[in-house]
Scaffold this motif. Structure first.
Motif, PDB file in Angstrom:
ATOM      1  N   ASP A  58       1.384  -0.286  -5.225  1.00  0.00           N
ATOM      2  CA  ASP A  58       2.416   0.346  -4.405  1.00  0.00           C
ATOM      3  C   ASP A  58       2.683  -0.533  -3.189  1.00  0.00           C
ATOM      4  OD1 ASP A  58       4.194   2.049  -3.269  1.00  0.00           O
ATOM      5  OD2 ASP A  58       2.710   3.556  -2.673  1.00  0.00           O
ATOM      6  N   LEU A  59       3.293  -1.712  -3.463  1.00  0.00           N
ATOM      7  CA  LEU A  59       3.454  -2.727  -2.423  1.00  0.00           C
ATOM      8  C   LEU A  59       4.354  -2.250  -1.281  1.00  0.00           C
ATOM      9  CD1 LEU A  59       2.396  -4.374  -4.900  1.00  0.00           C
ATOM     10  CD2 LEU A  59       3.730  -6.295  -4.021  1.00  0.00           C
ATOM     11  N   SER A  60       5.428  -1.566  -1.582  1.00  0.00           N
ATOM     12  CA  SER A  60       6.423  -1.237  -0.547  1.00  0.00           C
ATOM     13  C   SER A  60       5.925  -0.174   0.422  1.00  0.00           C
ATOM     14  CB  SER A  60       7.731  -0.796  -1.197  1.00  0.00           C
ATOM     15  OG  SER A  60       7.497   0.362  -2.005  1.00  0.00           O
ATOM     16  N   ASP A  61       5.187   0.794  -0.106  1.00  0.00           N
ATOM     17  CA  ASP A  61       4.765   1.903   0.741  1.00  0.00           C
ATOM     18  C   ASP A  61       3.309   1.829   1.167  1.00  0.00           C
ATOM     19  OD1 ASP A  61       7.284   3.074   0.609  1.00  0.00           O
ATOM     20  OD2 ASP A  61       6.774   4.203  -1.222  1.00  0.00           O
ATOM     21  N   GLY A  62       2.463   1.137   0.350  1.00  0.00           N
ATOM     22  CA  GLY A  62       1.034   1.220   0.635  1.00  0.00           C
ATOM     23  C   GLY A  62       0.383  -0.070   1.110  1.00  0.00           C
ATOM     24  N   TRP A  63       0.995  -1.218   0.918  1.00  0.00           N
ATOM     25  CA  TRP A  63       0.360  -2.498   1.283  1.00  0.00           C
ATOM     26  C   TRP A  63       0.822  -2.928   2.669  1.00  0.00           C
ATOM     27  CZ3 TRP A  63      -0.943  -6.658  -2.814  1.00  0.00           C
ATOM     28  CH2 TRP A  63      -1.560  -6.068  -3.932  1.00  0.00           C
ATOM     29  N   HIS A  64      -0.145  -3.466   3.436  1.00  0.00           N
ATOM     30  CA  HIS A  64       0.142  -3.960   4.789  1.00  0.00           C
ATOM     31  C   HIS A  64      -0.226  -5.439   4.878  1.00  0.00           C
ATOM     32  CE1 HIS A  64       0.457   0.273   6.149  1.00  0.00           C
ATOM     33  NE2 HIS A  64      -0.565   0.468   5.301  1.00  0.00           N
ATOM     34  N   ALA A  65       0.593  -6.227   5.577  1.00  0.00           N
ATOM     35  CA  ALA A  65       0.337  -7.662   5.739  1.00  0.00           C
ATOM     36  C   ALA A  65       1.061  -8.164   6.965  1.00  0.00           C
ATOM     37  CB  ALA A  65       0.786  -8.430   4.504  1.00  0.00           C
TER      38      ALA A  65
END
Length: 391
Positions: A58-65
């Motif tokens: 869930d890259l758009s909502d759950g991943w942070h960078a």
């Protein structure tokens, strides 16, 4: 021919081993890195949505960078496959994304420092070249969402190497909070550039098998070379022995011939000495008749010839210088004939007695034509003498 066949077989085997040795060679692919120090620099992605194990991508909502290098590590890796690594990372929970199952109201900093033990799976799976997978466990401290917590960590990752020093490192780490009542679990993904130094290299399992095969081939080649050398040495020793035996045989033959010749020479010398001890047959003036004394001398000569059946004698008859040359030649022939006739009458065969007449051509003293000499000196020239012509 039998001695040549083993040598030919050894040479054929030696050529085959050389060709096999050329086919089996150690290359850079047969070496692996055993131990090293490593540093990495890269970025990290944090998934702390509260359902991170259910929605892994869930890259758009759950991943942070963050858009810059945010992770660094240093580690020491050993020959047994284990590695110790310390990792420091920074991130930021973005406003509007899901954190702990709620929408994050504002940007929040993320800090983590972790210590872990890794294990190189190539030690189990076998060397896979540029692909280097690993797993690990560890512990750390994370300050996330304004809440510090200790974590138990488990990770899986792999590295891909472009050279002995440079590569890329990819990993995913699950972090379980030690304080489960007040802190949540999360996942941290990482990618970075890896650099190895103080690298110690060795052979891979395949390389060790190649090395063992090369050593076996080398030992076999040495054995064949030793066999060829031993065969050549044996042939050389046999040749030298044959030459020595031939020389000894030749020396023995020459010694036997010399002994035979010495014996013949000694016998000949004895016969010659016996003949030399005989007096010549001396004739009276203008006479070719033999006296009793002359016959006694010839009898002794006959005895010598009978005791030596191979002996051949030449009788040479002479005159003194008085009278004409023609007469003296005729008279010497008569003297030779009468001498030979008497010897033949004593049982000596014709082929063993030769004769020649020399007239007055071979005087034994100075009493030539016109020289006054006493009768005694003239008498020395009126003779038949004996010469050995064959023994």
């Amino acid at each position: 021919m039998k001695s040549v066949k083993p040598l030919i077989a050894a040479l054929v085997l030696f050529s085959s081993l050389q060709m096999a040795g050329q086919d089996v060679q150690l290359t850079k692919k047969d070496s692996i890195v055993y131990s090293y120090w490593m540093v990495t620099l890269g970025t990290n992605f944090v998934d702390d949505s509260g359902d991170e194990f259910g929605k892994l991508f869930d890259l758009s909502d759950g991943w942070h960078a963050v858009p810059y290098p945010s992770r660094a590590s240093i580690g020491r890796y050993f020959e047994n496959g284990l590695g110790l690594e310390a990792v420091a990372s920074y991130n930021k929970y973005d406003e509007g994304k899901i954190v702990d199952n709620t929408v994050n109201p504002e940007d929040v900093d993320y800090f983590a420092i972790d210590f872990r033990i890794n294990y190189d799976l190539n030690k189990i799976l076998g060397e896979m070249g540029f692909f280097d997978p690993y797993v690990g466990i560890g512990a750390g401290y994370t300050d996330a969402n304004n809440q510090g917590r200790g974590t138990y960590n488990a990770l899986v990752g792999f590295r891909t190497w472009f050279s002995d020093h440079w590569g890329l490192d990819f990993s995913s780490t699950g972090k379980w909070a030690m304080d489960t009542e007040n802190a949540t679990n999360h996942i941290q993904h990482a990618v970075g550039v890896a650099y190895r130094f103080n690298v110690k290299k060795g052979l891979s399992r395949k390389g060790e098998e190649k090395l063992a095969l090369l050593k076996e081939l080398e030992e076999e080649q040495q054995r064949v070379q030793d066999s060829i050398a031993a065969k050549q040495k044996a042939d050389e020793e046999a040749r030298l022995l044959a030459e020595r035996l031939e020389r000894e045989k030749e020396a023995a033959r020459l010694a036997a011939e010399k002994a035979k010749q010495d014996a013949e020479d000694a016998t000949l010398a004895q016969i010659k000495s016996a003949i030399d001890k005989l007096s010549n047959v001396y004739f009276k003036l203008n006479s070719s008749y033999l006296t009793t004394n002359d016959k006694t001398i010839l009898d002794k000569l006959v005895d010598i010839m009978k005791s030596t059946p191979s002996l051949v004698i030449e009788v040479g008859a002479h005159t003194d210088s008085r009278g004409t040359h023609t007469y003296n030649q005729w008279l010497s022939e008569k003297r030779a004939e009468r001498t030979v006739k008497y010897i033949l009458s004593q049982g000596i065969s014709e082929e063993r007695i030769k004769h020649d007449a020399f007239g007055e051509t071979r005087l034994t003293n100075e009493c030539g034509d016109g020289v006054q000499c006493p009768e005694e000196k003239h008498g020395e020239n009126r003779r038949s003498e004996f010469r050995i012509i064959k023994y």
